[in-house]
Design a protein around this motif. Sequence first.
Motif, PDB file in Angstrom:
ATOM      1  N   ASP A  61       0.422  -0.769   0.193  1.00 27.17           N
ATOM      2  CA  ASP A  61       0.017   0.052   0.142  1.00 27.17           C
ATOM      3  C   ASP A  61       1.160   1.560  -0.228  1.00 27.17           C
ATOM      4  N   ASP A  62       2.073   1.386   0.829  1.00 25.81           N
ATOM      5  CA  ASP A  62       3.112   2.351   0.599  1.00 25.81           C
ATOM      6  C   ASP A  62       4.203   2.285  -0.345  1.00 25.81           C
ATOM      7  N   ARG A  63       3.634   1.725  -1.400  1.00 23.02           N
ATOM      8  CA  ARG A  63       4.954   2.270  -3.033  1.00 23.02           C
ATOM      9  C   ARG A  63       4.345   2.854  -3.327  1.00 23.02           C
ATOM     10  N   GLY A  64       5.426   3.851  -3.388  1.00 29.26           N
ATOM     11  CA  GLY A  64       5.906   4.893  -4.233  1.00 29.26           C
ATOM     12  C   GLY A  64       5.561   6.534  -3.440  1.00 29.26           C
ATOM     13  N   SER A  65       5.481   5.957  -2.237  1.00 30.50           N
ATOM     14  CA  SER A  65       5.366   7.160  -0.841  1.00 30.50           C
ATOM     15  C   SER A  65       6.448   7.882  -1.133  1.00 30.50           C
ATOM     16  N   VAL A  66       7.291   7.289  -1.717  1.00 29.00           N
ATOM     17  CA  VAL A  66       8.803   8.075  -1.138  1.00 29.00           C
ATOM     18  C   VAL A  66       9.015   8.570  -2.507  1.00 29.00           C
ATOM     19  N   THR A  67       8.645   8.281  -3.074  1.00 26.68           N
ATOM     20  CA  THR A  67       8.475   8.828  -4.803  1.00 26.68           C
ATOM     21  C   THR A  67       7.934  10.316  -4.448  1.00 26.68           C
ATOM     22  N   ALA A  68       7.052  10.254  -4.474  1.00 26.02           N
ATOM     23  CA  ALA A  68       6.165  11.581  -4.273  1.00 26.02           C
ATOM     24  C   ALA A  68       5.975  12.198  -3.465  1.00 26.02           C
ATOM     25  N   GLU A  69       6.264  12.274  -2.379  1.00 26.60           N
ATOM     26  CA  GLU A  69       7.090  12.675  -1.344  1.00 26.60           C
ATOM     27  C   GLU A  69       8.595  13.890  -1.856  1.00 26.60           C
ATOM     28  N   PHE A  70       9.572  12.804  -2.484  1.00 25.89           N
ATOM     29  CA  PHE A  70      10.587  13.547  -3.180  1.00 25.89           C
ATOM     30  C   PHE A  70       9.594  14.438  -4.293  1.00 25.89           C
ATOM     31  N   ALA A  71       8.865  13.924  -5.528  1.00 27.06           N
ATOM     32  CA  ALA A  71       8.348  15.327  -6.557  1.00 27.06           C
ATOM     33  C   ALA A  71       8.266  16.371  -5.641  1.00 27.06           C
ATOM     34  N   VAL A  72       7.451  15.962  -4.368  1.00 27.52           N
ATOM     35  CA  VAL A  72       6.819  17.566  -3.873  1.00 27.52           C
ATOM     36  C   VAL A  72       7.948  18.431  -3.031  1.00 27.52           C
ATOM     37  N   ALA A  73       8.668  17.813  -2.365  1.00 26.30           N
ATOM     38  CA  ALA A  73       9.707  18.617  -2.197  1.00 26.30           C
ATOM     39  C   ALA A  73      10.374  18.918  -2.773  1.00 26.30           C
ATOM     40  N   PHE A  74      11.031  18.175  -3.468  1.00 24.16           N
ATOM     41  CA  PHE A  74      12.656  18.870  -4.361  1.00 24.16           C
ATOM     42  C   PHE A  74      12.576  19.932  -5.356  1.00 24.16           C
ATOM     43  N   PRO A  75      11.291  20.130  -5.571  1.00 28.73           N
ATOM     44  CA  PRO A  75      11.233  21.864  -6.388  1.00 28.73           C
ATOM     45  C   PRO A  75      11.018  23.210  -4.969  1.00 28.73           C
ATOM     46  N   ALA A  76      10.648  22.601  -4.178  1.00 31.20           N
ATOM     47  CA  ALA A  76      10.999  23.840  -2.407  1.00 31.20           C
ATOM     48  C   ALA A  76      12.189  23.819  -2.570  1.00 31.20           C
ATOM     49  N   VAL A  77      13.141  22.712  -2.230  1.00 31.56           N
ATOM     50  CA  VAL A  77      14.710  22.080  -1.905  1.00 31.56           C
ATOM     51  C   VAL A  77      15.292  23.106  -3.198  1.00 31.56           C
ATOM     52  N   LEU A  78      14.763  23.192  -4.230  1.00 31.39           N
ATOM     53  CA  LEU A  78      15.560  23.765  -4.989  1.00 31.39           C
ATOM     54  C   LEU A  78      15.632  25.872  -5.295  1.00 31.39           C
ATOM     55  N   VAL A  79      14.316  26.255  -4.620  1.00 32.26           N
ATOM     56  CA  VAL A  79      13.983  27.413  -4.910  1.00 32.26           C
ATOM     57  C   VAL A  79      14.743  28.250  -3.590  1.00 32.26           C
ATOM     58  N   ILE A  80      14.968  26.817  -2.369  1.00 31.40           N
ATOM     59  CA  ILE A  80      14.921  27.882  -1.178  1.00 31.40           C
ATOM     60  C   ILE A  80      16.669  27.790  -1.810  1.00 31.40           C
ATOM     61  N   VAL A  81      17.405  26.620  -2.227  1.00 32.59           N
ATOM     62  CA  VAL A  81      18.802  27.451  -3.012  1.00 32.59           C
ATOM     63  C   VAL A  81      19.003  28.313  -4.068  1.00 32.59           C
ATOM     64  N   ALA A  82      18.415  28.773  -4.869  1.00 28.91           N
ATOM     65  CA  ALA A  82      18.633  29.198  -5.724  1.00 28.91           C
ATOM     66  C   ALA A  82      18.639  31.130  -4.645  1.00 28.91           C
ATOM     67  N   LEU A  83      16.837  31.393  -3.947  1.00 34.98           N
ATOM     68  CA  LEU A  83      17.159  32.512  -3.056  1.00 34.98           C
ATOM     69  C   LEU A  83      17.855  32.525  -2.483  1.00 34.98           C
ATOM     70  N   LEU A  84      19.399  31.480  -1.417  1.00 35.91           N
ATOM     71  CA  LEU A  84      20.550  31.784  -1.406  1.00 35.91           C
ATOM     72  C   LEU A  84      21.236  32.262  -1.773  1.00 35.91           C
ATOM     73  N   LEU A  85      21.398  31.153  -2.862  1.00 36.76           N
ATOM     74  CA  LEU A  85      22.767  31.589  -3.905  1.00 36.76           C
ATOM     75  C   LEU A  85      22.280  33.142  -4.275  1.00 36.76           C
ATOM     76  N   GLY A  86      20.766  33.273  -4.788  1.00 34.21           N
ATOM     77  CA  GLY A  86      21.346  35.051  -5.095  1.00 34.21           C
ATOM     78  C   GLY A  86      21.174  35.905  -4.229  1.00 34.21           C
ATOM     79  N   GLY A  87      20.991  35.577  -2.853  1.00 33.23           N
ATOM     80  CA  GLY A  87      21.594  36.424  -1.444  1.00 33.23           C
ATOM     81  C   GLY A  87      22.147  36.705  -1.594  1.00 33.23           C
ATOM     82  N   ILE A  88      23.544  35.558  -1.940  1.00 38.60           N
ATOM     83  CA  ILE A  88      25.369  35.820  -1.456  1.00 38.60           C
ATOM     84  C   ILE A  88      25.214  36.469  -2.590  1.00 38.60           C
ATOM     85  N   GLN A  89      25.027  36.751  -4.377  1.00 38.29           N
ATOM     86  CA  GLN A  89      25.124  37.381  -5.145  1.00 38.29           C
ATOM     87  C   GLN A  89      25.002  38.306  -4.954  1.00 38.29           C
TER      88      GLN A  89
END
Length: 113
Positions: free
Chosen positions: A5-33
Amino acid sequence: MTLGDDRGSVTAEFAVAFPAVLVIVALLLGGIQIATLQVRAQDAAADAARGLARGDAQEVIETRLARQVSGAALSTWLDGDLRCVRVEVAPIGAAAVLGLRAAASACALRDVG
C-alpha cells in the motif's frame, strides 16, 4: 494493510519536496550574489569618489568602474567641498529573479589646491 500500500510514497514526497528545496537553494545563492555585488559596488563608489576628487577625468573613472563592476551606472554630484558618486548595478543570473539592485554612494573631499 499490507506493505504494498505504501509503494511510491517516497517518490511522491520527493517529487513535492525537491522543487521547494531548489527554490530555497536558488534564493540563498541569489542572496549571496547580491551581497557580494553590494560590496563590489561600495568599493567602486569609494574609488570613483576619490578619483573624481583628485581631478581624474570622468572617462577614466567610468572605464575603471566598468572593469570593477560590469554594467554599473554612475551618477555624480557636488555637495559643498565634497565630490559624491552613486553606483547602481543590477545582478545577473539567479539574483536577477529577485528583482533587487545593488546601490552604493560615497563622497570624497575635493582637491582645491
